[in-house]
Design a protein around this motif. Sequence first.
Motif, PDB file in Angstrom:
ATOM      1  N   GLU A 147     -44.478  -4.538 -27.154  1.00  0.00           N
ATOM      2  CA  GLU A 147     -44.062  -3.937 -28.418  1.00  0.00           C
ATOM      3  C   GLU A 147     -45.618  -3.428 -29.254  1.00  0.00           C
ATOM      4  OE1 GLU A 147     -44.453  -6.630 -33.185  1.00  0.00           O
ATOM      5  OE2 GLU A 147     -45.561  -7.075 -32.050  1.00  0.00           O
ATOM      6  N   ARG A 148     -46.550  -3.234 -28.423  1.00  0.00           N
ATOM      7  CA  ARG A 148     -47.693  -2.571 -28.479  1.00  0.00           C
ATOM      8  C   ARG A 148     -47.120  -1.154 -28.053  1.00  0.00           C
ATOM      9  NH1 ARG A 148     -50.912  -7.066 -27.702  1.00  0.00           N
ATOM     10  NH2 ARG A 148     -51.459  -7.102 -25.894  1.00  0.00           N
ATOM     11  N   LYS A 149     -47.084  -1.213 -27.359  1.00  0.00           N
ATOM     12  CA  LYS A 149     -46.052   0.463 -26.949  1.00  0.00           C
ATOM     13  C   LYS A 149     -45.130   0.482 -27.419  1.00  0.00           C
ATOM     14  CE  LYS A 149     -49.276  -0.541 -24.284  1.00  0.00           C
ATOM     15  NZ  LYS A 149     -50.987   0.096 -23.900  1.00  0.00           N
ATOM     16  N   ASN A 150     -44.511   0.228 -27.969  1.00  0.00           N
ATOM     17  CA  ASN A 150     -43.391   1.117 -28.962  1.00  0.00           C
ATOM     18  C   ASN A 150     -41.808   0.734 -28.441  1.00  0.00           C
ATOM     19  OD1 ASN A 150     -41.680   2.220 -31.122  1.00  0.00           O
ATOM     20  ND2 ASN A 150     -42.096   3.775 -30.153  1.00  0.00           N
ATOM     21  N   ALA A 151     -42.016   0.093 -27.039  1.00  0.00           N
ATOM     22  CA  ALA A 151     -41.470  -0.135 -25.816  1.00  0.00           C
ATOM     23  C   ALA A 151     -40.165  -0.900 -26.164  1.00  0.00           C
ATOM     24  CB  ALA A 151     -41.886  -0.234 -24.693  1.00  0.00           C
ATOM     25  N   GLN A 153     -37.759  -3.830 -29.138  1.00  0.00           N
ATOM     26  CA  GLN A 153     -36.683  -3.842 -30.371  1.00  0.00           C
ATOM     27  C   GLN A 153     -37.693  -4.757 -31.096  1.00  0.00           C
ATOM     28  OE1 GLN A 153     -32.751  -4.283 -29.278  1.00  0.00           O
ATOM     29  NE2 GLN A 153     -32.198  -2.651 -30.308  1.00  0.00           N
ATOM     30  N   PRO A 154     -37.592  -4.381 -32.300  1.00  0.00           N
ATOM     31  CA  PRO A 154     -38.270  -6.512 -32.865  1.00  0.00           C
ATOM     32  C   PRO A 154     -37.819  -7.830 -32.589  1.00  0.00           C
ATOM     33  CG  PRO A 154     -37.536  -4.285 -34.835  1.00  0.00           C
ATOM     34  CD  PRO A 154     -37.119  -4.294 -33.302  1.00  0.00           C
ATOM     35  N   ASN A 156     -37.772  -0.940 -22.653  1.00  0.00           N
ATOM     36  CA  ASN A 156     -38.387   0.043 -21.831  1.00  0.00           C
ATOM     37  C   ASN A 156     -38.399  -0.261 -20.409  1.00  0.00           C
ATOM     38  OD1 ASN A 156     -38.772   2.142 -20.070  1.00  0.00           O
ATOM     39  ND2 ASN A 156     -39.901   3.396 -22.207  1.00  0.00           N
ATOM     40  N   GLU A 199     -42.319   0.453 -19.038  1.00  0.00           N
ATOM     41  CA  GLU A 199     -43.122   0.287 -19.548  1.00  0.00           C
ATOM     42  C   GLU A 199     -42.803  -1.240 -19.402  1.00  0.00           C
ATOM     43  OE1 GLU A 199     -45.572   1.932 -21.468  1.00  0.00           O
ATOM     44  OE2 GLU A 199     -44.568   3.587 -22.175  1.00  0.00           O
ATOM     45  N   PRO A 230     -35.815   1.923 -26.138  1.00  0.00           N
ATOM     46  CA  PRO A 230     -37.246   1.812 -27.006  1.00  0.00           C
ATOM     47  C   PRO A 230     -37.351   2.992 -26.734  1.00  0.00           C
ATOM     48  CG  PRO A 230     -36.302  -0.664 -27.364  1.00  0.00           C
ATOM     49  CD  PRO A 230     -35.572   0.678 -25.342  1.00  0.00           C
ATOM     50  N   GLY A 231     -38.108   4.019 -27.768  1.00  0.00           N
ATOM     51  CA  GLY A 231     -39.512   5.399 -27.371  1.00  0.00           C
ATOM     52  C   GLY A 231     -38.647   6.046 -26.829  1.00  0.00           C
TER      53      GLY A 231
END
Length: 451
Positions: free
Chosen positions: A88-92, A94-95, A108, A111, A232-233
């Motif tokens: 989550e901290r890497k925007n990698a 989904q919620p 991802n 990641e 994601p990303g």
Amino acid sequence: MKEILIPAEKLPVAEEADICVVGGSCTGVFAAIRAAKLGAKVVIIESQNRFGGAATCGLVCMWHSLFDITGEKQIIGGLTFETMKRLERKNAIQPFRNEHGLRHIAFNSEELTLELDAMVTEQKRIRPLFHTFYSRPLPDGEGRIKGIVAENKSGRFVVEAQVFIDATGDGLLCRDAGIPMLRPANPQPPSACAKIENFRRMKELKLKELIEENRSRFPDLPCGYYWGCDIPGSEHTYMFSGTRIMNCNCMDANEITEAELESRRQLRALMDLFRTSYPDAAVSLQALPSAIGIRESCHITSIGQLKGAEMLADTKYPDTIGRGTYPVDIHGNTDDSITFKHLTGERKTFRSAALIREDRWLPEGKVLPYYRIPLSSLIPAGSRNLIAAGRMLDADPEAFGAVRVMVNLNQCGEAAGVAAWCSLQNKTDLPKVNAQEVRNLLNNGGSLVEI
């Protein structure tokens, strides 16, 4: 078959540890981390160049909900939750923190590879070995394993340990240690994923119909069932899972070799189909897996088989070590059928992308909030210092159809690591480990396990 005698060899003991984990999937990694955090010195060996197994090498970039079927209660924590927070901290990813109907969580894979590297190397008690191949166990003559033979670019060597965790997926260490193994009559078929750029530009894609219209033109096309997710990303990259290798014995080297080749022939045919059918979409193949995704190969014979009828009857196992909500999901091994038995009580069967059966297996209005996974299904019958963690666990076809996914097997890995530590600390054979102690230590480490 022609045979040749191999001379006896003297091998160096290159590694000595409390616990040795064979296999570096997330299941194996989580077992190693749990054990190391409790104080064990751990060696983990992996034949690939990275950790993660199907989630990274296989490109299967989707985990499933951490919540019960109602969406009101989080039931999975531990290292799965920690890993998701790191992604989550890497925007990698989904919620995932609130249910809101989202039962499939894409991430991802690349990641995840980096996060698993960090999670392992942060534990100074773990000695990781990539490009290292397990060869065979070394029994001590009293029902225990004293070491394993492994091989890498430095040569052949021995890893000695007090407890061993088989996280090979196929149960290779268990098999070679003499544990009775079962190959299902109709094992779920393997599939290979791929990363495809601009997949979403193929508007109103009806893949099954498109395949049947062009099968004579591209004879290597697969059956037509597929699933996937956006990564994601990335704005344009899609993970596609649409191959299926029928009637494959994934424990046979020749058959799994042909399955790898066949899966790539299917993917090539699909890409040719996409390019010719949607010439303006600029669809492009971006990545292939380094290993085909094996759903099922062999199962150990354990001290307590997980049975679907019991599991789906809300059985409260005294040795519960994990919980899950993924449906019973059984892919046909001879055709393109797939059956889902959802915890909402619904059951659906599809063939040729068409719904052919729909009914309820629970009374109207009833749901099963979650099912439980017992420690006994991971402990090989007759073992003393060996435990299995992964899809080789002892489960009948219905139970296996549900527990085989990663968020469930991740929990099995954590439990195996903790159970190995308890066996080590208490000088107890694994079948005699106290399940309540294992569960307490799991929950102390962030898991959310209740009987």
